[in-house]
Scaffold this motif. Structure first.
Motif, mmCIF file in Angstrom:
data_model
loop_
_atom_site.group_PDB
_atom_site.id
_atom_site.type_symbol
_atom_site.label_atom_id
_atom_site.label_comp_id
_atom_site.label_asym_id
_atom_site.label_seq_id
_atom_site.Cartn_x
_atom_site.Cartn_y
_atom_site.Cartn_z
ATOM 1 N N ASP A 54 0.843 -1.199 0.000
ATOM 2 C CA ASP A 54 0.000 0.000 0.000
ATOM 3 C C ASP A 54 0.878 1.248 0.000
ATOM 4 O O ASP A 54 1.087 1.884 1.040
ATOM 5 C CB ASP A 54 -0.927 -0.016 1.217
ATOM 6 N N PRO A 55 1.428 1.625 -1.181
ATOM 7 C CA PRO A 55 2.336 2.776 -1.241
ATOM 8 C C PRO A 55 1.689 4.090 -0.808
ATOM 9 O O PRO A 55 2.387 5.028 -0.424
ATOM 10 C CB PRO A 55 2.763 2.848 -2.706
ATOM 11 N N ALA A 56 0.373 4.184 -0.830
ATOM 12 C CA ALA A 56 -0.306 5.418 -0.416
ATOM 13 C C ALA A 56 -0.077 5.711 1.067
ATOM 14 O O ALA A 56 -0.100 6.883 1.480
ATOM 15 C CB ALA A 56 -1.793 5.326 -0.720
ATOM 16 N N VAL A 57 0.165 4.671 1.868
ATOM 17 C CA VAL A 57 0.413 4.881 3.298
ATOM 18 C C VAL A 57 1.663 5.740 3.495
ATOM 19 O O VAL A 57 1.698 6.614 4.357
ATOM 20 C CB VAL A 57 0.556 3.526 4.040
ATOM 21 N N ALA A 58 2.680 5.515 2.671
ATOM 22 C CA ALA A 58 3.929 6.280 2.811
ATOM 23 C C ALA A 58 3.696 7.778 2.646
ATOM 24 O O ALA A 58 4.397 8.591 3.258
ATOM 25 C CB ALA A 58 4.956 5.796 1.798
ATOM 26 N N GLU A 59 2.706 8.152 1.863
ATOM 27 C CA GLU A 59 2.403 9.571 1.652
ATOM 28 C C GLU A 59 1.801 10.221 2.895
ATOM 29 O O GLU A 59 1.791 11.446 3.008
ATOM 30 C CB GLU A 59 1.443 9.737 0.466
ATOM 31 N N GLN A 60 1.297 9.413 3.826
ATOM 32 C CA GLN A 60 0.672 9.942 5.044
ATOM 33 C C GLN A 60 1.660 10.041 6.203
ATOM 34 O O GLN A 60 1.292 10.454 7.295
ATOM 35 C CB GLN A 60 -0.509 9.058 5.458
ATOM 36 N N LEU A 61 2.909 9.638 5.952
ATOM 37 C CA LEU A 61 3.921 9.601 7.008
ATOM 38 C C LEU A 61 5.029 10.599 6.725
ATOM 39 O O LEU A 61 5.298 10.947 5.576
ATOM 40 C CB LEU A 61 4.518 8.193 7.094
ATOM 41 N N LYS A 62 5.676 11.032 7.792
ATOM 42 C CA LYS A 62 6.786 11.966 7.654
ATOM 43 C C LYS A 62 7.927 11.464 8.536
ATOM 44 O O LYS A 62 7.703 11.096 9.687
ATOM 45 C CB LYS A 62 6.344 13.360 8.105
ATOM 46 N N TRP A 63 9.148 11.448 7.986
ATOM 47 C CA TRP A 63 10.306 11.082 8.780
ATOM 48 C C TRP A 63 11.471 11.971 8.379
ATOM 49 O O TRP A 63 11.586 12.413 7.247
ATOM 50 C CB TRP A 63 10.665 9.608 8.638
ATOM 51 N N LYS A 69 14.656 20.988 21.431
ATOM 52 C CA LYS A 69 15.348 21.749 22.478
ATOM 53 C C LYS A 69 16.863 21.663 22.330
ATOM 54 O O LYS A 69 17.585 21.340 23.278
ATOM 55 C CB LYS A 69 14.903 21.285 23.865
ATOM 56 N N GLY A 70 17.357 21.902 21.112
ATOM 57 C CA GLY A 70 18.787 21.945 20.864
ATOM 58 C C GLY A 70 19.447 20.608 20.564
ATOM 59 O O GLY A 70 20.660 20.557 20.388
ATOM 60 N N THR A 71 18.681 19.542 20.509
ATOM 61 C CA THR A 71 19.221 18.220 20.212
ATOM 62 C C THR A 71 18.601 17.695 18.926
ATOM 63 O O THR A 71 17.374 17.682 18.783
ATOM 64 C CB THR A 71 18.902 17.231 21.365
ATOM 65 N N LYS A 72 19.465 17.259 17.985
ATOM 66 C CA LYS A 72 18.957 16.658 16.749
ATOM 67 C C LYS A 72 18.437 15.260 17.060
ATOM 68 O O LYS A 72 19.117 14.471 17.728
ATOM 69 C CB LYS A 72 20.059 16.575 15.694
ATOM 70 N N CYS A 73 17.232 14.978 16.578
ATOM 71 C CA CYS A 73 16.588 13.685 16.801
ATOM 72 C C CYS A 73 16.065 13.133 15.480
ATOM 73 O O CYS A 73 15.656 13.907 14.610
ATOM 74 C CB CYS A 73 15.396 13.830 17.752
ATOM 75 N N LEU A 74 16.047 11.822 15.355
ATOM 76 C CA LEU A 74 15.320 11.216 14.251
ATOM 77 C C LEU A 74 13.857 11.232 14.639
ATOM 78 O O LEU A 74 13.505 10.911 15.779
ATOM 79 C CB LEU A 74 15.779 9.782 13.998
ATOM 80 N N ALA A 75 12.997 11.608 13.711
ATOM 81 C CA ALA A 75 11.574 11.761 14.011
ATOM 82 C C ALA A 75 10.738 10.930 13.055
ATOM 83 O O ALA A 75 11.106 10.725 11.901
ATOM 84 C CB ALA A 75 11.171 13.227 13.921
ATOM 85 N N ILE A 76 9.606 10.470 13.554
ATOM 86 C CA ILE A 76 8.559 9.816 12.766
ATOM 87 C C ILE A 76 7.252 10.475 13.177
ATOM 88 O O ILE A 76 6.962 10.598 14.366
ATOM 89 C CB ILE A 76 8.475 8.306 13.054
ATOM 90 N N SER A 77 6.461 10.914 12.191
ATOM 91 C CA SER A 77 5.162 11.493 12.505
ATOM 92 C C SER A 77 4.184 11.205 11.368
ATOM 93 O O SER A 77 4.575 10.742 10.302
ATOM 94 C CB SER A 77 5.276 13.003 12.749
ATOM 95 N N THR A 78 2.931 11.493 11.633
ATOM 96 C CA THR A 78 1.882 11.250 10.642
ATOM 97 C C THR A 78 1.308 12.573 10.163
ATOM 98 O O THR A 78 1.251 13.551 10.915
ATOM 99 C CB THR A 78 0.745 10.412 11.248
ATOM 100 N N LYS A 79 0.882 12.577 8.911
ATOM 101 C CA LYS A 79 0.161 13.719 8.359
ATOM 102 C C LYS A 79 -1.339 13.516 8.542
ATOM 103 O O LYS A 79 -2.090 14.462 8.680
ATOM 104 C CB LYS A 79 0.483 13.881 6.878
ATOM 105 N N GLU A 80 -1.749 12.254 8.496
ATOM 106 C CA GLU A 80 -3.140 11.847 8.720
ATOM 107 C C GLU A 80 -3.129 10.560 9.531
ATOM 108 O O GLU A 80 -2.093 9.908 9.644
ATOM 109 C CB GLU A 80 -3.844 11.606 7.380
ATOM 110 N N PHE A 81 -4.274 10.180 10.069
ATOM 111 C CA PHE A 81 -4.360 8.928 10.812
ATOM 112 C C PHE A 81 -4.177 7.748 9.853
ATOM 113 O O PHE A 81 -4.807 7.686 8.802
ATOM 114 C CB PHE A 81 -5.716 8.806 11.502
ATOM 115 N N VAL A 82 -3.269 6.847 10.210
ATOM 116 C CA VAL A 82 -3.019 5.632 9.443
ATOM 117 C C VAL A 82 -2.653 4.512 10.401
ATOM 118 O O VAL A 82 -2.371 4.752 11.578
ATOM 119 C CB VAL A 82 -1.874 5.802 8.411
#
Length: 190
Positions: A54-63, A69-82
């Motif tokens: 389901d490649p469309a799911v990748a479009e709803q995610l952000k990484w 607060k001054g520290t670089k972090c790897l992040a994962i978040s959503t644009k919509e509920f999935v």
């Protein structure tokens, strides 16, 4: 006479911690999440195969890399509920039968209306032919929290493992925002 003895004692003092159950260096590269000229997080990737059905799911995610607060972090978040299982990964050389300590700090939030969300950290193993052998999760999987939590544990590579994939991610149904910092994978003698 005193100088050679002092030099010998200083050398022994440096060697002692590593000879009594100590840990090695961090095997992970770019643990500070530096970004190259093209905006890519060097040495880290988000695997594409979870989205092959389901490649469309990748479009709803952000990484990516975010400053917390001054520290670089790897992040994962959503644009919509999935509903997804998403992780950052780094491949490193492994030695079959050896024990490794895994640790990372994580914090995040599960957005209101979400069904579930939990952090997953672990390592998967490959043999000399690149074939998948197994996955070992760190057993103290954490629920998302808005304060930093340390996830830490030990894993032992299968005897025929030559590569390891360090994973840190989140399994969720809904909306999330998760941050990872200070990842470490060290060989240990315990």
């Amino acid at each position: 006479m005193k100088k050679p003895l002092a030099l010998l004692l200083a050398t022994l003092a440096l060697l002692l911690p590593s000879s009594f159950g100590g840990q090695g260096d961090n095997l992970l590269k770019n643990a500070d999440f530096d970004i190259d000229a093209e905006g890519v997080v060097a040495d880290w990737q988000v695997p594409a195969y979870p989205f092959s059905d389901d490649p469309a799911v990748a479009e709803q995610l952000k990484w990516g890399v975010e400053d917390v607060k001054g520290t670089k972090c790897l992040a994962i978040s959503t644009k919509e509920f999935v509903k997804s299982n998403l992780w950052w990964e780094q491949m490193v050389k492994g030695n079959g039968g050896n024990t490794y300590e895994v640790s990372v700090k994580v914090k995040g939030e599960l957005l209101e209306g979400s069904k579930y969300g939990g952090v997953q950290v672990g390592v998967h193993f490959l043999d000399a032919n690149g074939q998948y052998l197994s996955y070992q999760a760190i057993p103290d999987v954490k629920e998302l929290s808005d304060t930093w939590q340390l996830i830490k544990g030990k894993i032992t590579a299968p005897d025929d493992a030559v590569k390891m994939g360090f994973r840190m991610g989140v399994n969720f149904n809904g909306g999330v925002k998760v941050f990872f910092k200070e990842p470490s994978l060290t060989e240990t003698t315990n």
